[in-house]
Design a protein around this motif. Structure first.
Motif, short mmCIF file in Angstrom:
data_model
loop_
_atom_site.label_atom_id
_atom_site.label_comp_id
_atom_site.label_asym_id
_atom_site.label_seq_id
_atom_site.Cartn_x
_atom_site.Cartn_y
_atom_site.Cartn_z
N UNK A 1 18.39 56.78 71.44
CA UNK A 1 17.14 56.15 71.86
C UNK A 1 17.16 55.72 73.32
N UNK A 2 18.23 56.04 74.04
CA UNK A 2 18.23 55.82 75.48
C UNK A 2 18.98 54.62 76.01
N UNK A 3 19.59 53.80 75.14
CA UNK A 3 20.41 52.70 75.64
C UNK A 3 21.63 53.26 76.37
N UNK A 4 21.98 52.67 77.50
CA UNK A 4 23.11 53.13 78.29
C UNK A 4 24.35 52.33 77.90
N UNK A 5 25.45 53.05 77.68
CA UNK A 5 26.73 52.46 77.29
C UNK A 5 27.79 52.88 78.31
N UNK A 6 28.60 51.92 78.74
CA UNK A 6 29.72 52.17 79.64
C UNK A 6 30.99 51.83 78.86
N UNK A 7 31.91 52.78 78.74
CA UNK A 7 33.12 52.58 77.95
C UNK A 7 34.32 52.73 78.87
N UNK A 8 35.24 51.74 78.82
CA UNK A 8 36.38 51.70 79.73
C UNK A 8 37.67 51.37 79.00
N UNK A 9 38.76 51.85 79.58
CA UNK A 9 40.11 51.49 79.15
C UNK A 9 40.93 51.26 80.41
N UNK A 10 41.63 50.14 80.48
CA UNK A 10 42.52 49.90 81.62
C UNK A 10 43.72 50.82 81.47
N UNK B 1 29.16 63.09 68.47
CA UNK B 1 28.08 62.43 67.74
C UNK B 1 26.73 62.59 68.43
N UNK B 2 26.72 63.23 69.59
CA UNK B 2 25.46 63.50 70.28
C UNK B 2 25.14 62.59 71.44
N UNK B 3 26.12 61.81 71.91
CA UNK B 3 25.87 60.97 73.08
C UNK B 3 25.50 61.85 74.27
N UNK B 4 24.51 61.44 75.03
CA UNK B 4 24.13 62.13 76.28
C UNK B 4 25.05 61.59 77.37
N UNK B 5 25.96 62.43 77.84
CA UNK B 5 26.98 61.99 78.79
C UNK B 5 26.39 61.93 80.20
N UNK B 6 26.54 60.78 80.84
CA UNK B 6 26.07 60.60 82.22
C UNK B 6 27.21 60.60 83.21
N UNK B 7 28.41 60.25 82.76
CA UNK B 7 29.60 60.30 83.62
C UNK B 7 30.79 60.62 82.74
N UNK B 8 31.47 61.70 83.08
CA UNK B 8 32.68 62.10 82.36
C UNK B 8 33.78 61.06 82.59
#
Length: 147
Positions: free
Chosen positions: A117-126, A93-100
């Motif tokens: 627009x530059x908001x940073x998102x952190x996505x996690x799964x245990x 979808x075009x997310x700018x990846x900062x950490x694989x």
């Protein structure tokens, strides 16, 4: 039960709503439009969580795009299934990846990205249950309050 949500501001909130649905799987649950058809307020759900998306409405409510990409927060999403598929969806979808995606010392597999627009998102799964002692040994950190 107490709940917490976040409100994010965008130059183009309608595009942000569309992108968040496409990239992360959010569901639009409320949309308030002004007389000109602009987004006055919206709410998107993700599981039992919610984020509000709106326009820049004062000098203190700005998109990172309007202030040189600066952020004062990171929005975190904890998912229950297939972090790698979620990552692939966001990337497509075009997310700018900062950490694989990578497994962290505390047992979560995590990736980090920026939205258009530059908001940073952190996505996690245990992906593994780790004890406080294991996390301390792996990280070299002293951890208090581990649940």
């Amino acid at each position: 039960m107490a709940r917490m949500s976040s409100a994010l501001f965008y130059q183009d909130p309608r595009a942000a709503i569309d992108w968040l649905q496409k990239a992360f799987g959010f569901e639009l649950t409320m949309l308030l439009e002004d007389a000109d058809g602009g987004v006055a307020h919206s709410q998107l759900s993700f599981g039992d969580s919610m984020v509000m998306i709106g326009t820049e409405w004062t000098e203190d409510h700005k998109s990172p795009k309007s202030i040189g990409g600066k952020n004062t927060q990171t929005v975190s999403i904890q998912i229950d299934d297939d972090i790698d598929a979620h990552y692939a969806r966001a990337r497509a979808a075009g997310a700018e990846i900062h950490a694989e995606p990578a497994t962290q010392f505390y047992g979560d597999r995590t990736y980090r990205c920026r939205d258009p627009e530059g908001h940073i998102w952190n996505v996690s799964q245990t992906v593994q249950v780790v004890s406080r002692e294991e996390a301390e040994a792996t990280s070299g950190l002293k951890i208090t309050g581990w649940v």
